[in-house]
Design a protein around this motif. Structure first.
Motif, short mmCIF file in Angstrom:
data_model
loop_
_atom_site.label_atom_id
_atom_site.label_comp_id
_atom_site.label_asym_id
_atom_site.label_seq_id
_atom_site.Cartn_x
_atom_site.Cartn_y
_atom_site.Cartn_z
N ASP A 183 27.03 43.79 39.95
CA ASP A 183 27.25 44.84 41.30
C ASP A 183 27.96 44.09 42.30
N ASN A 184 27.47 42.99 42.45
CA ASN A 184 27.77 42.31 43.84
C ASN A 184 29.25 41.85 43.72
N PHE A 185 29.53 41.16 42.67
CA PHE A 185 30.87 40.82 42.27
C PHE A 185 31.89 41.77 42.37
N MET A 186 31.64 42.98 41.70
CA MET A 186 32.58 44.25 41.78
C MET A 186 33.01 44.71 42.90
N MET A 187 31.87 44.53 43.85
CA MET A 187 32.06 45.23 45.18
C MET A 187 32.90 44.31 46.27
N SER A 188 32.60 42.89 45.82
CA SER A 188 33.37 41.92 46.37
C SER A 188 35.01 41.94 46.31
N MET A 189 35.21 42.45 45.06
CA MET A 189 36.77 42.36 44.70
C MET A 189 37.33 43.54 45.80
N VAL A 190 36.61 44.44 46.17
CA VAL A 190 37.26 45.65 47.03
C VAL A 190 36.91 45.11 48.56
N GLU A 191 35.56 44.68 48.77
CA GLU A 191 35.28 44.28 50.15
C GLU A 191 35.67 42.99 50.87
N LYS A 192 35.66 41.92 49.82
CA LYS A 192 36.04 40.52 50.10
C LYS A 192 36.86 39.89 49.18
N PRO A 193 38.19 40.40 48.90
CA PRO A 193 38.94 40.12 47.90
C PRO A 193 39.12 38.31 47.84
N ASP A 194 39.48 37.82 49.24
CA ASP A 194 39.37 36.40 49.38
C ASP A 194 38.00 35.50 48.60
N PHE A 195 37.05 36.19 49.26
CA PHE A 195 35.94 35.21 48.48
C PHE A 195 35.75 35.70 46.91
N ALA A 196 36.32 36.81 46.42
CA ALA A 196 36.15 37.01 45.11
C ALA A 196 37.08 36.09 44.41
N LYS A 197 38.32 36.01 44.89
CA LYS A 197 39.30 35.22 44.21
C LYS A 197 38.62 33.71 44.37
N ALA A 198 38.14 33.22 45.54
CA ALA A 198 37.77 31.86 45.61
C ALA A 198 36.69 31.41 44.58
N LEU A 199 35.71 32.55 44.43
CA LEU A 199 34.90 32.38 43.21
C LEU A 199 35.36 32.09 41.93
N LEU A 200 36.37 32.95 41.72
CA LEU A 200 36.80 32.84 40.54
C LEU A 200 37.93 31.71 40.03
N ALA A 201 38.44 31.03 41.40
CA ALA A 201 39.20 29.71 41.43
C ALA A 201 38.08 28.90 40.83
N LYS A 202 37.16 28.70 41.53
CA LYS A 202 36.17 27.54 41.31
C LYS A 202 35.79 27.47 40.13
N ILE A 203 35.12 28.72 39.34
CA ILE A 203 34.82 28.72 38.21
C ILE A 203 35.85 28.47 37.13
N THR A 204 37.03 28.87 37.30
CA THR A 204 38.42 28.41 36.57
C THR A 204 38.42 27.06 36.57
N ASP A 205 38.41 26.18 37.50
CA ASP A 205 38.70 25.01 37.70
C ASP A 205 37.56 24.10 37.00
N LEU A 206 36.31 24.46 36.89
CA LEU A 206 35.30 24.02 36.36
C LEU A 206 35.46 24.23 34.89
N CYS A 207 35.82 25.30 34.46
CA CYS A 207 36.27 25.71 33.12
C CYS A 207 37.18 24.72 32.53
N LYS A 208 38.17 24.52 33.27
CA LYS A 208 39.49 23.53 32.66
C LYS A 208 39.07 22.11 32.83
N GLN A 209 38.21 21.82 33.65
CA GLN A 209 37.56 20.28 33.76
C GLN A 209 36.63 20.22 32.23
#
Length: 384
Positions: A183-209
């Motif tokens: 629920d927190n992440f879904m709300m962050s996509m609406v209220e804090k999109p930069d934060f949501a994208k930063a979290l997705l970017a960090k996770i994606t970088d770790l996935c790729k690593q």
């Protein structure tokens, strides 16, 4: 055909000797332990009960080779592991206490033997600074992949089965849900999109690593790489197509490009639910195989239309209903469902049979056997 040639033929949109079967080899195509134990008893197979990823809290079995052969499974897996130190710490914990993985996510026992990810280490995070301060997992820990080269080489030397690489839950959205809480992440996509994208970017970088280490150890000894993110519900998408294309599609595209730069293997993308509106997007970003084709969910039930629109662009894997047919139907119901799905998705190749996600503990073992045996009856090419 050998099982491997059968799979390669289907993935190339050619008709093999029969529809390939993918069953029992990942947490998306697996069998839960209680059903697996009943299956062993029914077949008279003796052997140790082992869990996928050596992780009892996940609850998914590692089938014996004798079971895999009886099921007609054409693929064999190569998995990663939790870091050795993480597994040792969990092995020494008090019984019934949470299993904490290397990301800090905790599996909590809701009932005896039933576990659910309920500890979310970033639940209080609100800013990008909070993400930067978090103690992220070490994806360079070699104990995660130390076994991969030898296991893949041994399977390749046999040259009998297709090899599917299945790193554990290296998926940006699902990991974000477990880190922050859904629920927190879904709300962050609406209220804090930069934060949501930063979290997705960090996770994606770790996935790729970690994926980079995994693919390096595999070398050429791999035919399919499984990734994914659950994007659908029973009736619609989890988020709108617009939000998918803004928030997730760029990370999925980047991740798939990273994989394809390092391997010739096909990319299998697992996503539950009704994802019909996104299939064109999956094709565009390089998905080769779509799984699990949840036929009980919305427009994913329109198998003829899926085949008509996308059958020459993407391979379908799955389709055998775990919502109603496998748990509650008779063996004959299961056989008829297999026949129906093969008739819709099988012509011309481009289809590999699997259950819709893991076979759960409510599925009778007789229905598991009915499913795979029906492939021999209805999945031989040329199809009747």
């Amino acid at each position: 055909m050998t099982p491997r040639k059968r799979v390669l033929s289907a993935m190339n949109h050619e008709e093999p000797d029969r529809v390939p079967i993918i069953l029992g080899i990942s947490n998306a195509t697996g069998i839960k332990m209680k059903t697996y134990q009943k299956l062993k008893k029914l077949l008279g197979v003796q052997g140790e009960d082992r869990y996928l990823y050596d992780w009892p809290e996940l609850g998914t079995a590692v089938p014996d080779e004798a079971i895999l052969q009886r099921l007609g499974t054409d693929v064999r897996p190569v998995l990663d592991r939790h870091p050795a130190a993480n597994m040792q710490a969990n092995a020494s914990r008090e019984p019934g206490t949470p299993f904490i993985d290397s990301w800090g996510i905790g599996q909590v026992e809701l009932a005896p033997g039933e576990w659910f990810p309920h500890i979310n280490p970033l639940v209080e995070a609100e800013t990008i600074a909070d993400l930067e301060a978090f103690d992220w997992p070490d994806m360079d820990d070699f104990s995660r992949v130390a076994h991969v080269k030898a296991e893949a080489a041994a399977l390749a030397a046999q040259n009998e089965y297709a090899i599917m690489a299945t790193p554990w839950l290296l998926f940006p959205l699902e990991r974000a849900f477990q880190m922050l809480r859904m629920d927190n992440f879904m709300m962050s996509m609406v209220e804090k999109p930069d934060f949501a994208k930063a979290l997705l970017a960090k996770i994606t970088d770790l996935c790729k690593q970690l994926m980079g280490h995994f693919l390096r150890e595999l070398g050429d000894n791999v035919d399919i790489v499984k990734i994914g993110d659950d994007l659908g519900t029973q009736t619609s998408l989890l988020i709108s197509p617009k939000m998918y294309r803004e928030f997730l599609k760029p990370f999925h595209a980047d991740y798939i490009a990273f994989i394809k730069e390092r391997t010739k293997a096909k990319v299998l993308f697992h996503t539950d639910g009704d994802v019909f509106p996104l299939v064109d997007d999956f094709v565009e970003i390089g998905v080769d195989i779509l799984n699990p084709i949840q036929t009980s969910a919305g427009r994913m039930s329109e198998l003829d239309e899926l085949k008509r629109q996308f059958g020459d662009k993407i391979v379908f894997c799955g389709g055998i209903d775990t919502h109603r047919v496998l748990p509650y139907g008779s063996p004959d119901d299961v056989r008829q469902e297999v026949k129906r799905v093969i008739e819709a998705l099988g012509p011309g190749g481009g289809y590999m049979l699997a259950s819709v996600h893991t076979i759960m503990n409510d599925v009778p073992p007789e229905n598991v056997l009915a499913m795979v045996d029906a492939v021999e009856e209805h999945g031989r090419y040329p199809l009747k």
